[in-house]
Design an enzyme around this catalytic site. Structure first.
Site, PDB file in Angstrom:
ATOM      1  N   TYR A 165      26.177  48.305  51.885  1.00 54.95           N
ATOM      2  CA  TYR A 165      26.125  47.961  50.972  1.00 54.95           C
ATOM      3  C   TYR A 165      27.319  46.818  51.238  1.00 54.95           C
ATOM      4  O   TYR A 165      28.241  46.661  51.466  1.00 54.95           O
ATOM      5  CB  TYR A 165      25.859  47.550  49.443  1.00 54.95           C
ATOM      6  CG  TYR A 165      26.948  48.633  48.544  1.00 54.95           C
ATOM      7  CD1 TYR A 165      27.476  47.782  48.038  1.00 54.95           C
ATOM      8  CD2 TYR A 165      27.450  49.577  49.243  1.00 54.95           C
ATOM      9  CE1 TYR A 165      28.879  48.366  46.990  1.00 54.95           C
ATOM     10  CE2 TYR A 165      28.258  50.395  48.005  1.00 54.95           C
ATOM     11  CZ  TYR A 165      29.185  49.177  47.002  1.00 54.95           C
ATOM     12  OH  TYR A 165      30.151  49.987  46.962  1.00 54.95           O
TER      13      TYR A 165
ATOM     14  N   LYS B  70      31.276  52.298  53.420  1.00 58.73           N
ATOM     15  CA  LYS B  70      30.815  51.429  52.276  1.00 58.73           C
ATOM     16  C   LYS B  70      29.460  51.832  51.953  1.00 58.73           C
ATOM     17  O   LYS B  70      28.739  50.914  52.717  1.00 58.73           O
ATOM     18  CB  LYS B  70      30.430  49.397  52.094  1.00 58.73           C
ATOM     19  CG  LYS B  70      31.283  49.197  50.336  1.00 58.73           C
ATOM     20  CD  LYS B  70      31.506  47.801  50.659  1.00 58.73           C
ATOM     21  CE  LYS B  70      31.292  47.403  49.562  1.00 58.73           C
ATOM     22  NZ  LYS B  70      32.473  48.060  48.067  1.00 58.73           N
TER      23      LYS B  70
ATOM     24  N   GLU C  12      43.285  55.867  44.840  1.00 56.93           N
ATOM     25  CA  GLU C  12      41.806  54.263  45.157  1.00 56.93           C
ATOM     26  C   GLU C  12      42.611  54.210  42.824  1.00 56.93           C
ATOM     27  O   GLU C  12      42.102  55.412  43.060  1.00 56.93           O
ATOM     28  CB  GLU C  12      42.008  53.555  45.608  1.00 56.93           C
ATOM     29  CG  GLU C  12      40.826  54.533  45.979  1.00 56.93           C
ATOM     30  CD  GLU C  12      39.777  53.891  47.241  1.00 56.93           C
ATOM     31  OE1 GLU C  12      39.864  52.484  47.163  1.00 56.93           O
ATOM     32  OE2 GLU C  12      38.888  53.861  47.607  1.00 56.93           O
TER      33      GLU C  12
ATOM     34  N   LEU D 229      39.187  52.644  50.449  1.00 55.81           N
ATOM     35  CA  LEU D 229      38.034  51.745  51.195  1.00 55.81           C
ATOM     36  C   LEU D 229      38.801  50.926  51.562  1.00 55.81           C
ATOM     37  O   LEU D 229      39.865  50.354  50.947  1.00 55.81           O
ATOM     38  CB  LEU D 229      37.456  51.449  49.915  1.00 55.81           C
ATOM     39  CG  LEU D 229      35.898  49.434  50.190  1.00 55.81           C
ATOM     40  CD1 LEU D 229      34.920  50.485  51.380  1.00 55.81           C
ATOM     41  CD2 LEU D 229      35.348  48.792  48.873  1.00 55.81           C
TER      42      LEU D 229
END
Length: 283
Positions: free
Chosen positions: A30, A146, A178, A202
Site C-alpha cells: 500500500y 510497505k 524509528e 521504512l
C-alpha cells in the site's frame, strides 16, 4: 467514491472476497499519499516505492505507473477535490483471491483498491510537538517493504498511548530504529542523526525530502544507527511521515527533550519543508 477491482463504488457497497490474500495474510502492499490543495505531493516517489515493495514480495503488477497516475487523477475528480482541499489518497494492492494456502499461488489476479479522504495539516501539533515512549521494536525484519502486515505497528502505537504518550520510539536491543509509523531524527550540536535506510526501517518519502533539504541548506546529516543513551542526550527530536510532516517530539518517557519545546533545527526544517510543499504543488 472508492475504486475497487475495476469498479467505482460507494463506501457501503465495498466488498472483500473471503479468500482475498490481503484479508487472510496481509499479503499485499500500500501507499498513503498527501494531497495539498487538491494536488498530489511526491507522487512519483510513492510510485517508485510501491513498485519496489511489489518486487520484494514477488507480486507482479498488471498496472503501469501511467495507469496508476490516471487512477489517482480520476479519484480526485470523482471525489470533487478542489484546490482548497487537503486530503490523503490510500492505494492498496493485494495479491488477490485464491484457496487459502501459505505458499504463493500462481496465476491469480491482484486486486487494487483506492480512496481519498479529507485530512487537514496538523498545524497546531507542529507548533507544540508530541510526546513519545520508548518501546521495544517487535515488528518483523522487513520494515523497508510497505506491506499490509501492520499488527506490530498497531501494537507499539497502542503501547505508547497506554503509557500516556502520542507515539512510540522503537529500539532493537537498545539501537533506535524509528517510530510506529514514521521515521525518527535526533539533533545534536546542530546536526541530524537518523537510522540508515536498511531493512529495519521504512524508506520514508518525507524522510528523504527532509534529508535532501537539510543537506541543501548546510545541515549535516548522519545516516548511522545510534543507541538509547545518545537519544536521551539529544538536543532535539522529531519524526517525519506523510501525514505528520516534520513533527517535533518534546518528551520521551515523561522527560523533556531539550527545553521541552520544538527546537531551532526542527523549526527551521519545518519551514523548509513547508516551502518545499509550496514549490512542489501549490505554484
Amino acid at each position: 467514491m472508492f475504486y475497487i477491482d475495476g469498479k467505482w463504488v460507494e463506501a457501503g457497497q465495498a466488498t472483500v472476497h473471503p479468500e482475498d490474500r490481503g484479508y487472510n495474510f496481509g499479503d499485499g502492499i500500500y501507499e498513503v499519499v498527501r494531497i495539498y490543495n487538491g494536488r498530489l505531493y511526491q507522487w512519483d516517489a510513492h510510485l517508485t516505492r510501491l513498485f519496489r515493495s511489489a518486487r520484494e514480495i514477488r507480486l507482479s503488477l498488471p498496472w503501469s505507473a501511467d495507469d496508476l497516475t490516471r487512477l489517482a487523477t480520476e479519484l480526485l475528480v470523482k471525489n470533487n477535490l478542489t484546490e482548497q482541499d487537503d486530503s490523503v489518497l490510500y492505494l492498496q494492492i493485494s495479491r488477490g483471491a485464491a484457496p487459502r494456502v501459505h505458499d504463493i499461488p500462481n496465476g491469480i489476479k491482484p486486486v487494487i483498491m483506492a480512496f481519498v479522504r479529507p485530512k487537514a495539516r496538523p498545524v497546531e501539533d507542529l507548533k507544540k510537538g508530541w510526546t513519545a515512549q520508548l518501546i521495544e521494536d517487535i515488528r518483523w525484519l522487513r520494515c523497508d517493504i510497505k506491506t499490509l502486515n501492520l499488527l506490530g505497528a498497531v501494537l507499539v502505537k497502542q503501547y505508547a498511548k497506554d503509557a500516556g504518550a502520542q507515539d512510540s520510539i522503537l529500539h532493537r536491543n537498545g539501537i533506535i530504529t524509528e517510530c510506529s509509523s514514521s521515521n525518527l531524527f535526533a539533533v545534536k550540536n546542530g546536526e541530524l542523526h537518523t537510522h540508515p535506510a536498511t531493512h529495519l526501517i521504512l524508506h520514508g518519502i518525507t524522510r528523504q525530502v527532509v534529508i535532501d533539504l537539510a543537506k541543501a541548506n548546510g545541515i549535516v546529516v548522519h545516516e548511522k544507527a545510534f543507541d538509547i543513551a545518545f537519544l536521551k542526550q539529544a538536543d532535539e527530536l522529531f519524526l517525519t511521515s506523510t501525514t505528520a510532516e516534520v513533527m517535533p517530539l518534546v518528551s520521551v518517557d515523561g522527560e523533556a527533550v531539550g527545553n521541552g519545546r520544538p527546537g531551532p533545527v526542527t523549526t527551521r526544517l519545518q519551514a523548509l519543508f513547508e516551502q518545499h510543499i509550496y514549490d512542489s504543488v501549490l505554484v
